[in-house]
Design an enzyme around this catalytic site. Structure first.
Site, PDB file in Angstrom:
ATOM      1  N   CYS A 132       0.834  -1.207   0.000  1.00  0.00           N
ATOM      2  CA  CYS A 132       0.000   0.000   0.000  1.00  0.00           C
ATOM      3  C   CYS A 132       0.868   1.255   0.000  1.00  0.00           C
ATOM      4  CB  CYS A 132      -0.926  -0.001   1.212  1.00  0.00           C
ATOM      5  SG  CYS A 132      -1.965   1.477   1.361  1.00  0.00           S
ATOM      6  N   CYS A 135      -0.489   4.168   2.203  1.00  0.00           N
ATOM      7  CA  CYS A 135      -0.318   3.921   3.638  1.00  0.00           C
ATOM      8  C   CYS A 135       1.127   4.168   4.058  1.00  0.00           C
ATOM      9  CB  CYS A 135      -0.646   2.468   3.995  1.00  0.00           C
ATOM     10  SG  CYS A 135      -2.274   1.912   3.542  1.00  0.00           S
ATOM     11  N   ASP A 136       2.039   3.588   3.326  1.00  0.00           N
ATOM     12  CA  ASP A 136       3.411   3.456   3.812  1.00  0.00           C
ATOM     13  C   ASP A 136       4.455   4.312   3.091  1.00  0.00           C
ATOM     14  OD1 ASP A 136       2.244   1.574   5.449  1.00  0.00           O
ATOM     15  OD2 ASP A 136       2.786  -0.118   4.168  1.00  0.00           O
TER      16      ASP A 136
END
Lengths: 306, 215
Positions: A132, A135-136
């Protein structure tokens, strides 16, 4: 709780079904394992959804769909599906210990990222291995990363990563990229990319966290390491249909068999979006499925009442 | 920060609140050293205007030492969310993006005095007798994080031995460093055990049980 229509999974297909079923004044519920939005919610920018000339952020698009569905009465519950009975009337679904009943069920459980299944992948998940970008991505500021997969997802998400990372090493098993041409061109123009086409990922290495990956040049058979602190993997998707085994017909690749009316092998059970066996998996086609399934679910519910 | 239409939607989402819910917000005068203190305070002020059942108490992280200590606050911006009693529910950083949805979900559950967990899980949670400190690290752009955040809050609601911090990790880079956060959600239990990724409630609870066995 008894619903007219119960939707399993809250991506664009499920939410669209929720909008249509709710607006048709059916009592409509949705069980979602995380938050509504599906894969789109983890996509930074959507450029090909009609109506947004400048593109639209995935989370924004999905929050708008959720809002619209709630407006028409869609009730959203959080839960993981544990068991099913599609033979009973009404149909029964147990999720996170709670039992739900519904006259019609619409399955929109989507797909999850496929694993590479190589050494180091599981060990380093959350310690450099990610699926992701939104997200990261920020954890890899000014770092070198490896992106695995030259399809549209891989290239699109890696373009998002370019705003954080120092360098992107894109590893693709085939000897060419499979991404849409517009994405390929953007990546090729970007100085941060190095392409390893026709290379196979062998392992992800490190002690506490990711330090490098080992790849093999498929033409020369030569294996070597690429130093990197992050590995982002987009090598395709797996349909979320395990819980449906022996309940409805599923094709050998795990996708739900359903025709253009989205009806599965069980009357009153419909499949929409990426989880359905079909050729083109896009937000627009999921939205289309959601519409079709809701219309047929309405007819089914009415036929049961008469 | 909230648009009129957002307020309307929040109002609709919170319409089934029962008991009052209070935010105890910790900030400091020299907000320049706290990147999102002002924004968080504004957001909370706008939220309490939406429902009569919501209230806000603003405290100073430097001078209100007793409250800092009694509520175990260790960084700012910090928001403790309380119904009749303190259940150990904290949000560190600003609850925006996807996290805002989990934040609202938690407010509603607290107000209704019902975690929404099933009875078998509640039973297992009630058996925990040792202190459990859950830290869930999230980012606002992570759709998978909200489930972990809300689950940790549900657990805290069920057992006073459990406290749940949800931390917007991009505001606290030193914690990302300390706990080696390179992906979210990441959950750290009692400093001794951690796991990555969003898990169903039962598997989350298993990790707590593993952490307690280690001690």
């Amino acid at each position: 709780m008894i619903f007219d229509v119960l939707i399993l999974g809250g991506g664009p297909g499920g939410l669209t079904a929720g909008i249509y079923a709710g607006r048709a004044q059916l009592k409509t519920g949705m069980i979602e394992r995380l938050m509504p939005g599906g894969q789109v919610a983890g996509t930074e920018l959507i450029e090909n959804y009609p109506g947004f000339a400048d593109g639209v952020a995935g989370p924004d698009l999905m929050m708008a769909m959720e809002k619209q569905a709630r407006k028409f009465g869609l009730e959203i519950m959080t839960g993981t599906i544990e068991s099913l009975d599609f033979k009973s009337a009404p149909k029964k679904v147990v999720a996170s210990g709670k039992t739900y009943y519904a006259k019609a069920v619409i399955i929109s459980t989507g797909t999850d990222p496929k694993l590479l299944n190589i050494p180091g992948e599981k060990e380093f998940k959350g310690r450099g291995v990610s699926y992701c970008a939104t997200c990261d991505g920020p954890f890899f500021k000014d770092k070198d990363v490896v992106v695995v997969g030259g399809g549209s997802s891989g290239v699109q998400e890696s373009l998002y990563l370019t705003r954080f990372v120092n360098k992107i090493n894109l590893v693709e098993f085939m000897d060419h990229l499979n991404a849409e041409r517009i994405l390929q061109e953007r990546a090729k123009k970007n100085q941060k990319y190095t392409f390893y086409l026709n290379h196979q990922m062998l392992s992800i290495n490190g002690s506490q966290k990711v330090e490098s990956v080992t790849v093999k040049n498929r033409a020369t058979e030569e294996a070597f390491d690429i130093p990197a602190e992050g590995v982002f993997i987009w090598v395709g998707m797996n349909p979320n249909t395990e819980f449906l085994q022996n309940h409805i017909d599923i094709n050998p690749w795990g996708y739900i068999v359903a025709g253009e009316d989205c009806q599965t092998s069980v009357p009153g059970v419909f499949a929409v979006g990426d989880v359905r066996d079909k050729e083109v998996r896009q937000i627009t086609t999921a939205v289309s499925d959601g519409t079709v399934a809701a219309e047929h679910a309405l007819k089914y519910v009415e036929s049961q009442e008469n | 920060m909230l648009r009129e239409e957002d307020k309307k939607q929040i109002q609709a989402q919170l319409k089934d609140m029962k008991d009052p819910v209070r935010f105890v917000f910790f900030t400091q005068q020299m907000a320049g050293t706290c990147q999102y203190c002002i924004e968080t305070e504004t957001l909370l002020k706008e939220l309490v205007e939406i429902s009569e059942l919501l209230s806000l108490k603003i405290l100073n992280y430097i001078t209100d030492k007793d409250d800092v200590k009694s509520l175990s606050i260790d960084k700012i911006p910090a928001t403790a969310v309380q119904a009749d009693k303190d259940a150990g529910i904290r949000f560190y950083g600003i609850p925006t993006g996807y996290e805002f949805a989990a934040f609202l979900q938690m407010i509603l559950a607290l107000s209704q005095g019902n975690s929404g967990l099933d009875d078998i899980l509640k039973e297992r949670l009630h058996q925990i007798q040792n202190p459990v400190h859950i830290q869930t690290f999230v980012t606002p752009t992570c759709p998978y994080c909200t489930r972990s955040a809300f689950t940790s809050y549900q657990f805290a609601m069920e057992n006073s031995n459990i406290r749940a911090d949800v931390v917007e990790i991009s505001e606290f880079p030193h914690l990302a460093q300390k706990y080696g956060v390179m992906g979210v959600p990441k959950v750290v239990i009692n400093e001794s055990h951690s796991f990555e990724g969003a898990l169903p409630e039962t598997m989350f609870l298993e990790h707590i049980e593993i952490a307690l066995k280690k001690e």
